[in-house]
Design a protein around this motif. Structure first.
Motif, PDB file in Angstrom:
ATOM      1  N   THR A  87       0.832  -1.210   0.000  1.00 49.05           N
ATOM      2  CA  THR A  87       0.000   0.000   0.000  1.00 49.05           C
ATOM      3  C   THR A  87       0.863   1.254   0.000  1.00 49.05           C
ATOM      4  O   THR A  87       0.547   2.231  -0.681  1.00 49.05           O
ATOM      5  N   GLY A  88       1.946   1.227   0.754  1.00 43.41           N
ATOM      6  CA  GLY A  88       2.856   2.372   0.768  1.00 43.41           C
ATOM      7  C   GLY A  88       3.463   2.637  -0.589  1.00 43.41           C
ATOM      8  O   GLY A  88       3.557   3.786  -1.032  1.00 43.41           O
ATOM      9  N   LEU A  89       3.860   1.569  -1.288  1.00 38.32           N
ATOM     10  CA  LEU A  89       4.402   1.725  -2.640  1.00 38.32           C
ATOM     11  C   LEU A  89       3.345   2.277  -3.592  1.00 38.32           C
ATOM     12  O   LEU A  89       3.643   3.104  -4.463  1.00 38.32           O
ATOM     13  N   PHE A  90       2.115   1.819  -3.429  1.00 36.02           N
ATOM     14  CA  PHE A  90       1.021   2.322  -4.267  1.00 36.02           C
ATOM     15  C   PHE A  90       0.822   3.817  -4.062  1.00 36.02           C
ATOM     16  O   PHE A  90       0.719   4.584  -5.032  1.00 36.02           O
ATOM     17  N   PHE A  91       0.781   4.256  -2.813  1.00 30.76           N
ATOM     18  CA  PHE A  91       0.581   5.677  -2.539  1.00 30.76           C
ATOM     19  C   PHE A  91       1.796   6.505  -2.982  1.00 30.76           C
ATOM     20  O   PHE A  91       1.653   7.675  -3.340  1.00 30.76           O
ATOM     21  N   ALA A  92       2.978   5.896  -2.973  1.00 29.57           N
ATOM     22  CA  ALA A  92       4.167   6.597  -3.461  1.00 29.57           C
ATOM     23  C   ALA A  92       4.042   6.868  -4.954  1.00 29.57           C
ATOM     24  O   ALA A  92       4.306   7.988  -5.428  1.00 29.57           O
ATOM     25  N   ILE A  93       3.632   5.859  -5.713  1.00 32.59           N
ATOM     26  CA  ILE A  93       3.439   6.040  -7.156  1.00 32.59           C
ATOM     27  C   ILE A  93       2.343   7.060  -7.418  1.00 32.59           C
ATOM     28  O   ILE A  93       2.467   7.939  -8.280  1.00 32.59           O
ATOM     29  N   LEU A  94       1.261   6.961  -6.659  1.00 36.69           N
ATOM     30  CA  LEU A  94       0.137   7.876  -6.836  1.00 36.69           C
ATOM     31  C   LEU A  94       0.549   9.312  -6.524  1.00 36.69           C
ATOM     32  O   LEU A  94       0.162  10.254  -7.229  1.00 36.69           O
ATOM     33  N   LEU A 138       5.373  12.667   2.764  1.00 39.59           N
ATOM     34  CA  LEU A 138       4.373  12.954   3.789  1.00 39.59           C
ATOM     35  C   LEU A 138       2.991  12.455   3.371  1.00 39.59           C
ATOM     36  O   LEU A 138       2.209  11.976   4.206  1.00 39.59           O
ATOM     37  N   ARG A 139       2.689  12.550   2.087  1.00 41.63           N
ATOM     38  CA  ARG A 139       1.415  12.031   1.582  1.00 41.63           C
ATOM     39  C   ARG A 139       1.343  10.521   1.757  1.00 41.63           C
ATOM     40  O   ARG A 139       0.289   9.982   2.121  1.00 41.63           O
ATOM     41  N   VAL A 140       2.438   9.835   1.492  1.00 38.04           N
ATOM     42  CA  VAL A 140       2.465   8.386   1.637  1.00 38.04           C
ATOM     43  C   VAL A 140       2.227   7.995   3.094  1.00 38.04           C
ATOM     44  O   VAL A 140       1.375   7.143   3.395  1.00 38.04           O
ATOM     45  N   ILE A 141       2.963   8.625   3.989  1.00 37.25           N
ATOM     46  CA  ILE A 141       2.840   8.299   5.419  1.00 37.25           C
ATOM     47  C   ILE A 141       1.417   8.559   5.908  1.00 37.25           C
ATOM     48  O   ILE A 141       0.797   7.708   6.560  1.00 37.25           O
ATOM     49  N   SER A 142       0.895   9.743   5.602  1.00 36.88           N
ATOM     50  CA  SER A 142      -0.437  10.109   6.091  1.00 36.88           C
ATOM     51  C   SER A 142      -1.521   9.225   5.473  1.00 36.88           C
ATOM     52  O   SER A 142      -2.469   8.819   6.163  1.00 36.88           O
ATOM     53  N   SER A 143      -1.389   8.894   4.183  1.00 37.76           N
ATOM     54  CA  SER A 143      -2.406   8.068   3.524  1.00 37.76           C
ATOM     55  C   SER A 143      -2.389   6.635   4.047  1.00 37.76           C
ATOM     56  O   SER A 143      -3.451   6.009   4.204  1.00 37.76           O
ATOM     57  N   VAL A 144      -1.210   6.100   4.324  1.00 35.95           N
ATOM     58  CA  VAL A 144      -1.120   4.759   4.903  1.00 35.95           C
ATOM     59  C   VAL A 144      -1.753   4.741   6.293  1.00 35.95           C
ATOM     60  O   VAL A 144      -2.477   3.792   6.647  1.00 35.95           O
ATOM     61  N   LEU A 145      -1.524   5.792   7.067  1.00 28.65           N
ATOM     62  CA  LEU A 145      -2.138   5.879   8.400  1.00 28.65           C
ATOM     63  C   LEU A 145      -3.657   5.912   8.297  1.00 28.65           C
ATOM     64  O   LEU A 145      -4.362   5.264   9.083  1.00 28.65           O
ATOM     65  N   VAL A 146      -4.173   6.672   7.339  1.00 29.47           N
ATOM     66  CA  VAL A 146      -5.628   6.726   7.133  1.00 29.47           C
ATOM     67  C   VAL A 146      -6.146   5.362   6.688  1.00 29.47           C
ATOM     68  O   VAL A 146      -7.176   4.878   7.174  1.00 29.47           O
ATOM     69  N   HIS A 152      -8.029  -0.992   6.312  1.00 29.60           N
ATOM     70  CA  HIS A 152      -7.483  -1.419   5.024  1.00 29.60           C
ATOM     71  C   HIS A 152      -8.450  -1.202   3.855  1.00 29.60           C
ATOM     72  O   HIS A 152      -8.348  -1.880   2.832  1.00 29.60           O
ATOM     73  N   GLN A 153      -9.345  -0.251   3.994  1.00 33.91           N
ATOM     74  CA  GLN A 153     -10.257   0.090   2.904  1.00 33.91           C
ATOM     75  C   GLN A 153      -9.687   1.260   2.094  1.00 33.91           C
ATOM     76  O   GLN A 153      -9.071   2.167   2.651  1.00 33.91           O
TER      77      GLN A 153
END
Length: 249
Positions: A87-94, A138-146, A152-153
């Protein structure tokens, strides 16, 4: 290795990572000079439809990720931390390359910024990809936390608002960087990019306070960016705050 060479290597690395292209300083912008104050209705429709389609595509991608991560979580052969890493890798690409989902021309370059008149306090060009790299982390970290907070939705309001914010940012890049519509870029950066960042940060904060605090730095930077875009517009003729119809030759 001297300081200039080190700076050049750092700049090349940062620009490559963030997808920023360097063009010849003499190259003309991707638009012709507008000699009318007429609203370009076609451009408005293209921006609107392009943004909506990008949002819909990214929502479908969120749906796909939700199904995929569900399979990972239900498969005992994967370690418990694997879905979080994935999920972290996904948000990094996004966060870094959301423009791959856009139908608009979202070429990242310094061309417009280098060629327009800027206020004295404007940051150097290299500052932008570096800051955006930090914001991406920061977006990756915050989005993974959310995502963790939401069990996990992916198809949840905070993350949907997040992809809306990314799409608005990509559309603004098309308007300002690619097409150099300095007037139209002002309301889009304020009402679109900056305001949506505040909304996403507030919703993240309600979901997980650490995520909201982590993402709040992007609001500070986007405030500076919005003021900078406004001053560039003022210093370069203050054209109408809407896309002008231009002549192509």
């Amino acid at each position: 290795m001297n300081q200039s060479n080190k700076t050049g290597i750092v700049e090349q690395f940062v620009n490559t990572l963030m997808g920023v292209k360097n063009f010849n300083q003499q190259q003309s912008p991707n638009t012709s000079i507008a000699n009318t104050k007429e609203l370009d209705i076609r451009a408005v429709l293209v921006y609107t439809l392009g943004t909506i389609l990008q949002i819909l595509v990214m929502i479908l991608v969120l749906l796909g990720m939700e199904k995929l991560v569900m399979l990972i979580d239900n498969n005992s052969s994967f370690p418990i931390w694997f879905s979080t890493l994935f999920t972290g890798l996904f948000f990094a690409i996004l966060s870094i390359r959301s423009r791959i989902f856009s139908l608009l021309d979202n070429t990242r370059s310094r061309q417009t910024y280098d060629q327009v008149i800027r206020p004295r306090w404007s940051p150097p060009p290299l500052a932008f990809p570096i800051v955006w790299m930090i914001i991406a982390v920061l977006r990756v970290i915050s989005s993974v936390l959310v995502w963790q907070q939401m069990n996990h939705q992916f198809l949840v309001l905070p993350l949907i608002l997040f992809v809306v914010h990314l799409a608005l940012g990509d559309t603004w890049n098309t308007i300002f960087t690619v097409e150099r519509r300095l007037g139209a870029a002002v309301p889009v950066v304020i009402l679109g990019l900056w305001f949506s960042a505040l909304v996403v940060t507030a919703v993240y904060w309600q979901t997980n306070s650490v995520a909201g605090m982590t993402l709040s730095f992007s609001c500070v930077w986007l405030t500076v960016a919005a003021v900078l875009v406004f001053r560039i517009w003022q210093l370069n003729g203050s054209e109408p705050l809407y896309p002008l119809k231009i002549n192509s030759y």
